[in-house]
Design an enzyme around this catalytic site. Structure first.
Site, PDB file in Angstrom:
ATOM      1  N   SER A  36       0.851  -1.186   0.000  1.00 57.31           N
ATOM      2  CA  SER A  36       0.000   0.000   0.000  1.00 57.31           C
ATOM      3  C   SER A  36       0.885   1.234   0.000  1.00 57.31           C
ATOM      4  O   SER A  36       1.765   1.365   0.853  1.00 57.31           O
ATOM      5  CB  SER A  36      -0.905   0.003   1.242  1.00 57.31           C
ATOM      6  OG  SER A  36      -1.550   1.256   1.396  1.00 57.31           O
ATOM      7  N   GLU A  37       0.651   2.133  -0.944  1.00 58.71           N
ATOM      8  CA  GLU A  37       1.438   3.360  -1.048  1.00 58.71           C
ATOM      9  C   GLU A  37       0.494   4.569  -1.040  1.00 58.71           C
ATOM     10  O   GLU A  37      -0.212   4.824  -2.021  1.00 58.71           O
ATOM     11  CB  GLU A  37       2.260   3.366  -2.345  1.00 58.71           C
ATOM     12  CG  GLU A  37       3.359   2.321  -2.390  1.00 58.71           C
ATOM     13  CD  GLU A  37       4.670   2.807  -1.771  1.00 58.71           C
ATOM     14  OE1 GLU A  37       4.712   3.945  -1.268  1.00 58.71           O
ATOM     15  OE2 GLU A  37       5.643   2.027  -1.807  1.00 58.71           O
ATOM     16  N   ALA A  38       0.473   5.311   0.070  1.00 65.14           N
ATOM     17  CA  ALA A  38      -0.289   6.557   0.111  1.00 65.14           C
ATOM     18  C   ALA A  38       0.378   7.598  -0.776  1.00 65.14           C
ATOM     19  O   ALA A  38       1.596   7.568  -0.992  1.00 65.14           O
ATOM     20  CB  ALA A  38      -0.391   7.059   1.547  1.00 65.14           C
TER      21      ALA A  38
END
Length: 527
Positions: free
Chosen positions: A282-284
């Site tokens: 997961s990459e914000a």
């Protein structure tokens, strides 16, 4: 989602929330928050995966209903174990704060149902030491939101997301031995924040790339899990989510392709594929404000857990079958099947129908050359290639197993830390197979993570060998067969040879002037 109704006590409000998202939690803040939760819920058990170089214990919260304390109790429950971690890079703090919020909401709020069908391990502050080395301006793309954050590397100067094979970090040893091996989670979610491309998504994702492993967990993640989670996160949290990738405006505008990160199992998400499990990155979006990144990460993780709440048993079944298939492949196809050990990035067959990104405005600079400036407008670019597939450039024959001489005990110790089963011989075994003759050893000119990475070139030669008491045997008919293969093969692009584990031996044997035998024997039959 409806408006927040629960009235919390002040000790259950995170530092990020209290500061109006100007600050992030210190290590002591995280531990105080967990302590406050423990006092209010008996469904949380706390253990520690290890201790950092600076002496900080790395907390792991075990959430289960009814409460459990051990992997044996988890197995007896029949429920899947899921592992979610934040703060692997201590400047990327959204995961840390979101994990605390989710723990609160699951134990005491409106998400209690998420413990009906699953056991969740949360590690909010994986990089404990570097979290507290806070300073303004650490990550310019985050525009001081929050104002101060920690640093990327751990206190040994290592990137914890490049350490999955060499295992030099205190933290990696704790994660691999006390989470992946001990609890054997069906899924790992690793929470990050990007630092580059101005795409138009609140969160981007990647699965565990499977190309030296089994395909079924990847297919389930890519084709079933992620599409539903993306849809639900948009519906319930108003966050747009898309595939992880970079593009270069200088190469083409509008972009015709995006490219992902490497397939290497040094990245902990990718290693899950070699362990026959689900991994999710997961990459914000770094350029969003902190509170927006929090909402996106929270929504993504919450919807993943809603999905596994409904489909966890199916995921367990797919992963278990992948393990059986990997073992059966060795039993049936050793000496015949070819498996990739070096790979190149290529496009997926299916293009991204509409890729969401900020627009760029072209202009002619003073030299008369076309340049671009980013606008504030988000557009959809049709039919963009997604370079997130990996084709083998070098393949080798799948063995029935490996033998190592007793002098390779340090290698054996490392394999065992990874969870790979290795047997010490009590008597003689005669094996037919191949040795790899190393004709050239090349070290990279630039150091990476403290290593001048090694590439071995050479060829296989058929041999029959007798191994004696005290030598070591890796039978590849075992759950971590794909990890063992990728780790031990001399030509692997992310194996132990790559990370210099054999350099000293090979150079002492004279590899600079002659062909030298790689000290791992690859066998196809044994008696």
């Amino acid at each position: 989602m409806s408006a927040q109704q629960t009235v919390w006590s002040e000790d259950l409000i995170t530092v990020a929330e209290k500061s109006n998202y100007q600050k992030t939690s210190s290590y002591s803040d995280v531990m105080s928050f967990i302590t406050a939760l423990q006092k209010k819920s008996d469904l949380l058990q706390l253990e520690y995966m290890g201790t950092s170089k600076e002496g900080k214990k790395i907390p792991v919260a075990i959430l289960a209903n009814p409460s459990i304390k051990t992997p044996q109790e988890a197995i007896a429950s029949g429920k899947p174990v899921l592992y979610i971690q934040g703060n692997i890079h201590a400047g990327e703090v959204e995961g840390k704060e979101v994990v605390l919020q989710l723990m609160r909401d699951i134990l005491l709020g409106d998400k209690k149902h998420l413990l009906d069908n699953q056991i969740i391990l949360f590690a909010p502050i994986y990089n404990t030491d570097s979290n507290d080395k806070m300073k303004q301006g650490r990550r310019p793309s985050q525009e001081d939101s929050p104002v101060e954050v920690g640093i990327r590397e751990n206190s040994q100067g290592l990137d914890l997301n490049r350490d999955g094979i060499k295992m030099e970090a205190f933290e990696t040893n704790g994660l691999v031995q006390n989470i992946l091996n001990k609890w054997n989670p069906e899924m790992l979610v690793d929470l990050h924040t990007t630092n580059g491309t101005w795409h138009g998504y609140g969160i981007t994702y990647a699965p565990s790339y499977h190309y030296a492993g089994e395909k079924a967990p990847y297919d389930f993640t890519w084709d079933v899990l992620l599409p539903e989670v993306v849809k639900k996160a948009d519906e319930n949290y108003k966050v747009k989510i898309g595939p992880y990738g970079y593009y270069s405006v200088n190469k083409a505008w509008p972009p015709t392709s995006i490219y992902t990160y490497n397939h290497h199992p040094r990245y902990i998400v990718n290693q899950m594929g070699l362990r026959n499990k689900v991994g999710i990155l997961s990459e914000a979006f770094a350029h969003d404000r902190f509170y927006t990144r929090i909402n996106g990460t929270y929504g993504f993780v919450a919807e993943i857990l809603e999905f596994t709440h409904k489909n966890g048993k199916k995921m367990m079944s797919i992963n278990a079958q992948a393990e059986k298939d990997a073992i059966q492949n060795v039993i049936s196809n050793a000496g015949k099947a070819q498996k990739g050990v070096r790979f190149k990035m290529v496009p997926l067959e299916k293009k991204i129908e509409n890729y969401r990104t900020y627009d760029y405005v072209p202009y002619l600079n003073k030299n008369g050359r076309k340049s671009y400036v980013r606008s504030g407008k988000i557009i959809d670019v049709p039919n963009v290639e997604n370079l997130s597939k990996f084709d083998a450039t070098v393949s080798t024959t799948l063995p029935r197993g490996y033998f190592l001489p007793k002098s390779m005990k340090p290698i054996v110790d490392h394999l065992r830390k990874q969870g790979i089963e290795v047997t010490e011989l009590k008597g003689r075994k005669r094996a037919t197979g191949e040795v790899f003759m190393v004709e050239k050893l090349t070290n990279a000119r630039r150091k990476f993570e403290g290593h001048f990475m090694t590439t071995l070139e050479g060829s296989y030669v058929a041999k029959t060998r007798t191994f004696k008491k005290g030598d070591f045997w890796v039978d590849m008919a075992q759950p971590l067969t794909n990890l063992a293969f990728y780790t031990l093969e001399p030509q692997s692009d992310d194996g132990l040879a790559t990370w210099n584990f054999f350099d000293e031996y090979l150079k002492a044997q004279g590899v600079d002037t002659k062909a030298v035998e790689y000290p791992v024997f690859k066998y196809y039959s044994v008696r």
